[in-house]
Scaffold this motif. Structure first.
Motif, PDB file in Angstrom:
ATOM      1  N   PHE A 120       0.719  -1.266   0.099  1.00  0.00           N
ATOM      2  CA  PHE A 120       0.079   0.056   0.047  1.00  0.00           C
ATOM      3  C   PHE A 120       0.929   1.356   0.094  1.00  0.00           C
ATOM      4  O   PHE A 120       0.693   2.153  -0.546  1.00  0.00           O
ATOM      5  N   ALA A 133       2.128   1.572  -3.658  1.00  0.00           N
ATOM      6  CA  ALA A 133       1.031   1.954  -4.531  1.00  0.00           C
ATOM      7  C   ALA A 133       0.641   3.252  -4.149  1.00  0.00           C
ATOM      8  O   ALA A 133       0.142   4.177  -5.087  1.00  0.00           O
ATOM      9  N   PHE A 134       1.121   4.131  -2.989  1.00  0.00           N
ATOM     10  CA  PHE A 134       1.008   5.534  -3.012  1.00  0.00           C
ATOM     11  C   PHE A 134       1.614   6.297  -3.795  1.00  0.00           C
ATOM     12  O   PHE A 134       1.158   7.289  -4.439  1.00  0.00           O
ATOM     13  N   PRO A 172       0.379   5.087  -8.275  1.00  0.00           N
ATOM     14  CA  PRO A 172      -0.990   4.806  -8.146  1.00  0.00           C
ATOM     15  C   PRO A 172      -1.370   3.592  -9.303  1.00  0.00           C
ATOM     16  O   PRO A 172      -2.921   3.196  -8.758  1.00  0.00           O
ATOM     17  N   TYR A 209      -2.466   0.581  -7.170  1.00  0.00           N
ATOM     18  CA  TYR A 209      -3.450   0.433  -6.149  1.00  0.00           C
ATOM     19  C   TYR A 209      -4.464  -0.624  -6.357  1.00  0.00           C
ATOM     20  O   TYR A 209      -4.721  -1.250  -5.156  1.00  0.00           O
ATOM     21  N   LYS A 226      -5.080  -3.601  -3.673  1.00  0.00           N
ATOM     22  CA  LYS A 226      -6.558  -3.537  -3.037  1.00  0.00           C
ATOM     23  C   LYS A 226      -7.209  -5.021  -3.229  1.00  0.00           C
ATOM     24  O   LYS A 226      -7.534  -5.653  -2.378  1.00  0.00           O
TER      25      LYS A 226
END
Length: 443
Positions: free
Chosen positions: A24, A27-28, A31, A34, A38
């Motif tokens: 996560f 992924a920040f 993007p 993400y 998830k």
């Protein structure tokens, strides 16, 4: 609360959880990842829920029990069994932790097993107690996981049990069975030819090379047409007393077990062997006072009395009083007997303090004094000294060994039989000496 109390999350769960957190964070900054992260996290949560439902969806999914003897044998390897049964509709991986008595000082009695659905399995392991007394076993803890392996369910089987540890009856039975099957030489017991014969006639048998020619029965030889000899048996109903010193000199441990417990184990085997031979066996224990006296007997129930007496021996390892021992033996034992004294002399001065009492006992009885070699010194005796300190240690060790030999020589000069033995060979060497005395007709 049971569904929470018995739930344990595995290392795999925390590894995936930490990995998800790291993804996560990645992924920040990227993007495009993400959505993938998830979805992966959602799958991870679904698998955890599925794992939980599989484990807690059945009330009695697993069973375990411990089985062992009603009493354990001191100084011997005792078998312990844990029986497992998997009642889940799927294969299970299990981790078993058995709560064994604190006297063993072991916290690693852990087993890993895999069981198919409906499968049963037995785990066998061994425990060797080194002290007599009561040992308390706790519960069996079983941690069950599925092939997913994200969670574990704990089963806690309360099997608290107090088990007494008796003197080594396993060792006693081993010698007894070997004697019945005529295989004692495998344990180190020597075959000793009887010197001369007693007055107790047993049978007439065919002569074989080595038989005493003085026992040829000429009348039976004339009738049979071949040499026949009279066969005599050892005299029976002689008294054999195991006298156990419970003083401070018997506190020294070897391989985790004190000299006192070695002596107690050997006394049980010797008493049983004497009764098998037709002799009467008795026990005396003492330290600063006479602790117990069990009169010599050979009834079948007498062995159980000996076992119970030896089990209940307790001591504070005080200074032994040989004067009281001598007075009590003169008062309670009127018939000439074999007295096997289990003690330990570490110096000539210590032996000479007790020598007058041993001499007085030897006037009325056949006395065998059993004491111990310090096997912990073997490494010192065989090493090549590399410095002054090691030269000093080796010299001291050689002096201790030499003093033991002087003790043996001086006791023999005063008509007292001696046995200097390593603790591990105490039982075998004591039995050999008893059989030697029987063969020589000394008792």
């Amino acid at each position: 609360m049971r569904f929470i109390k018995d739930l344990y999350l595995s290392n795999r769960f925390f590894t995936l959880l930490i990995s998800s957190g790291v993804l996560f964070v990645v992924a920040f900054f990227i993007p495009i990842l993400y959505g993938f992260v998830k979805a992966a996290f959602a799958a991870f949560m679904v698998l955890t829920i599925v794992d939980y439902i599989l484990l807690f969806g059945q009330r009695h999914g697993f069973f375990a029990r411990r089985e062992m003897a009603e009493k354990l044998s001191n100084g011997s390897e005792n078998e312990i069994y844990i029986y497992l049964e998997n009642h889940f509709p799927f294969g299970a991986n299990v981790k078993i932790i058995d709560e064994i008595p604190h006297q063993f000082q072991k916290r690693d009695v852990l087993f890993l097993e895999s069981l198919k659905s409906g499968e049963g399995k037995a785990i066998r392991y061994w425990l060797r107690p080194v002290k007599r007394g009561e040992y308390e076993f706790g519960a069996i803890n079983v941690f069950v996981s599925t092939v997913i392996g994200l969670a574990r369910r704990r089963y806690h089987f309360e099997q608290g049990k107090t088990v007494p540890v008796y003197p080594s009856f396993i060792q006693m039975r081993k010698y007894e069975l070997m004697a019945i099957s005529n295989r004692l030489p495998e344990l180190g017991i020597k075959r000793i030819r009887r010197i001369g014969h007693s007055s107790e006639f047993e049978q007439i048998k065919t002569y074989v090379p080595g038989d005493d020619t003085r026992t040829i029965n000429w009348k039976a030889t004339a009738r049979k047409g071949s040499l026949m000899v009279n066969n005599y048996q050892d005299e029976k109903s002689q008294q054999v007393y195991c006298i156990i010193d419970k003083g401070r000199v018997m506190q020294m441990p070897f391989e985790g077990m004190s000299l006192l417990d070695y002596s107690i184990n050997a006394s049980l085997v010797l008493a049983n062997s004497a009764m098998i031979k037709g002799d009467k066996a008795g026990v005396i224990t003492f330290s600063n006072k006479i602790s117990s006296i069990l009169k010599a007997d050979k009834k079948p129930v007498h062995l159980q009395h000996i076992l119970e007496l030896l089990y209940n021996q307790r001591t504070q390892f005080k200074e032994s009083d040989y004067e009281k021992l001598f007075a009590n033996i003169r008062l309670n034992i009127n018939q000439r007997s074999l007295l096997v004294l289990f003690t330990n002399f570490e110096s000539l001065a210590a032996m000479r303090r007790q020598l007058p009492f041993l001499q007085q006992l030897a006037k009325h009885h056949l006395v065998l004094t059993v004491f111990f070699e310090n096997t912990e010194m073997e490494e010192l005796l065989t090493m090549r000294p590399a410095n002054t300190e090691e030269v000093y240690l080796k010299t001291i060790a050689e002096k201790f060994v030499y003093d033991k030999k002087l003790i043996v020589k001086e006791l023999n000069q005063h008509g007292i039989h001696t046995l200097l033995t390593p603790p591990a060979k105490l039982t075998v060497n004591t039995l050999n000496r008893y059989l030697e005395f029987k063969s020589r007709g000394l008792i």
